[in-house]
Design a protein around this motif. Sequence first.
Motif, short mmCIF file in Angstrom:
data_model
loop_
_atom_site.label_atom_id
_atom_site.label_comp_id
_atom_site.label_asym_id
_atom_site.label_seq_id
_atom_site.Cartn_x
_atom_site.Cartn_y
_atom_site.Cartn_z
N GLY A 186 5.34 -7.39 8.23
CA GLY A 186 4.36 -7.54 7.17
C GLY A 186 2.98 -7.76 7.75
O GLY A 186 2.84 -8.14 8.93
N PRO A 187 1.93 -7.55 6.96
CA PRO A 187 0.57 -7.65 7.46
C PRO A 187 0.11 -9.09 7.67
O PRO A 187 0.57 -10.01 6.99
N VAL A 188 -0.80 -9.27 8.61
CA VAL A 188 -1.53 -10.53 8.77
C VAL A 188 -2.71 -10.50 7.81
O VAL A 188 -3.52 -9.56 7.86
N PHE A 189 -2.82 -11.48 6.93
CA PHE A 189 -3.95 -11.55 6.02
C PHE A 189 -5.15 -12.17 6.71
O PHE A 189 -5.02 -13.16 7.43
N ALA A 197 0.82 -1.21 0.00
CA ALA A 197 0.00 0.00 0.00
C ALA A 197 0.86 1.25 0.00
O ALA A 197 0.49 2.27 -0.61
N HIS A 198 2.04 1.21 0.66
CA HIS A 198 2.87 2.41 0.70
C HIS A 198 3.47 2.74 -0.66
O HIS A 198 3.99 3.85 -0.87
N TRP A 240 -6.12 2.66 5.21
CA TRP A 240 -4.72 2.95 4.90
C TRP A 240 -4.40 4.45 4.82
O TRP A 240 -3.39 4.90 5.40
N PRO A 241 -5.19 5.31 4.14
CA PRO A 241 -4.80 6.72 4.03
C PRO A 241 -4.58 7.40 5.37
O PRO A 241 -3.76 8.33 5.47
N ASP A 242 -5.26 6.97 6.41
CA ASP A 242 -5.10 7.61 7.72
C ASP A 242 -3.77 7.30 8.39
O ASP A 242 -3.35 8.01 9.30
N VAL A 243 -3.10 6.22 7.94
CA VAL A 243 -1.81 5.85 8.53
C VAL A 243 -0.68 5.88 7.52
O VAL A 243 0.47 5.62 7.87
N ALA A 244 -0.99 6.19 6.26
CA ALA A 244 -0.01 6.08 5.18
C ALA A 244 1.26 6.87 5.42
O ALA A 244 2.35 6.45 5.02
N ASP A 245 1.15 8.01 6.07
CA ASP A 245 2.31 8.86 6.27
C ASP A 245 2.86 8.81 7.69
O ASP A 245 3.71 9.62 8.07
N ASP A 246 2.37 7.85 8.48
CA ASP A 246 2.92 7.63 9.82
C ASP A 246 4.30 6.99 9.72
O ASP A 246 4.63 6.33 8.72
N PRO A 247 5.13 7.10 10.75
CA PRO A 247 6.41 6.39 10.76
C PRO A 247 6.18 4.88 10.69
O PRO A 247 5.15 4.38 11.13
N PRO A 248 7.14 4.14 10.12
CA PRO A 248 7.00 2.68 10.06
C PRO A 248 6.80 2.07 11.44
O PRO A 248 7.46 2.47 12.41
N SER A 249 5.89 1.12 11.53
CA SER A 249 5.61 0.42 12.78
C SER A 249 4.82 -0.83 12.46
O SER A 249 4.21 -0.93 11.39
N GLN A 279 2.02 -1.57 13.68
CA GLN A 279 0.63 -1.14 13.58
C GLN A 279 0.32 -0.61 12.18
O GLN A 279 -0.75 -0.87 11.61
N ARG A 280 1.25 0.12 11.60
CA ARG A 280 1.08 0.62 10.24
C ARG A 280 1.18 -0.52 9.23
O ARG A 280 0.42 -0.57 8.25
N SER A 281 2.11 -1.44 9.46
CA SER A 281 2.29 -2.57 8.55
C SER A 281 1.04 -3.43 8.43
O SER A 281 0.83 -4.10 7.41
N ALA A 282 0.20 -3.44 9.46
CA ALA A 282 -1.02 -4.25 9.43
C ALA A 282 -1.93 -3.88 8.27
O ALA A 282 -2.70 -4.71 7.78
N PHE A 283 -1.85 -2.62 7.79
CA PHE A 283 -2.70 -2.15 6.70
C PHE A 283 -1.95 -2.02 5.38
O PHE A 283 -2.53 -1.56 4.38
#
Length: 289
Positions: free
Chosen positions: A270-273, A120-121, A158-167, A169-173
């Motif tokens: 990486g995300p959990v599917f 997504a990023h 995703w757009p709400d976290v797209a520009d957050d620092p890597p984490s 929690q962000r990777s989940a989306f």
Amino acid sequence: MSYSFRFSSMGAIAGALTLAMPAHGADDRFLCWEPNAALMAADTEYWTPERRAAAVEEVFGLLNPSDHAAVDAPMVAPSRADVAVAPFSYGGKLFYTRGGQDFQASAQFVAMDNTVLAAAHSMFKGGNQATNITFYRAYDGGDGTRFEIDNAAVLAAWPDVADDPPSPQRSAFDYAVLKTRTDSAVGKFALGKDAAFTDVTLIGYPAALDNGARMYKQPSQRIATIGDAFQAAPNGLTQGASGGAWFTGDAAPFTAVSSISSGGGGNVYGPVFKDLTEDLFAYVAGGCQ
């Protein structure tokens, strides 16, 4: 936070945001667009060999050993993958424009013969949707089998976290699904929702190896599940490998259980599917209807 679909008034495809039309029959769990209207209408091929060579790797979230001395060398180094054989033949290189810049990343056919899994990023960041998207399956040394993309979609969250620092929690989306105009003739990864795997193989096109021109594979292991994200180690696939699959299985069927989102120090997230992931694939395969 909401994002509108928009296009650039600039006449040229290069260096501009191209037309990105919203798909019909929208599902509010997903954000889907048609990224290639201007690309399809162009009289000439946008992704020339020169443009592909000049496209830059995604740098957000993956550390590059040549620039970060603190990155630990993996216990097992990545090795070249043979893109002529499954499951590596399902993967390839993704080229796209976002925010006026041409990029390259990694992707692969997953779940259906007309759906490609990406990061997504790569597809949405800084309020910009990716356009001019083209996937080259089995990319090796400068070329591969070309696939045009009709639709691209990310999770609505995703757009709400797209520009957050890597984490984690962000990777989940951090995954996207693309619909190809034509089907894969060689197969695809199955989509896996198994959160209990241990051994896993990562694939992608890291710029630090062969300048990103060839696919590499990394034997690894899941070492933690953090919310809806996995952590695995070791990992030596860095910038350029964004979106590459984590897969399980030594023989067909090979199963994609996650994808490369972010990492450093020999670790990767990486995300959990989940069921939502499966729904996203079905939605995109049907043209986002």
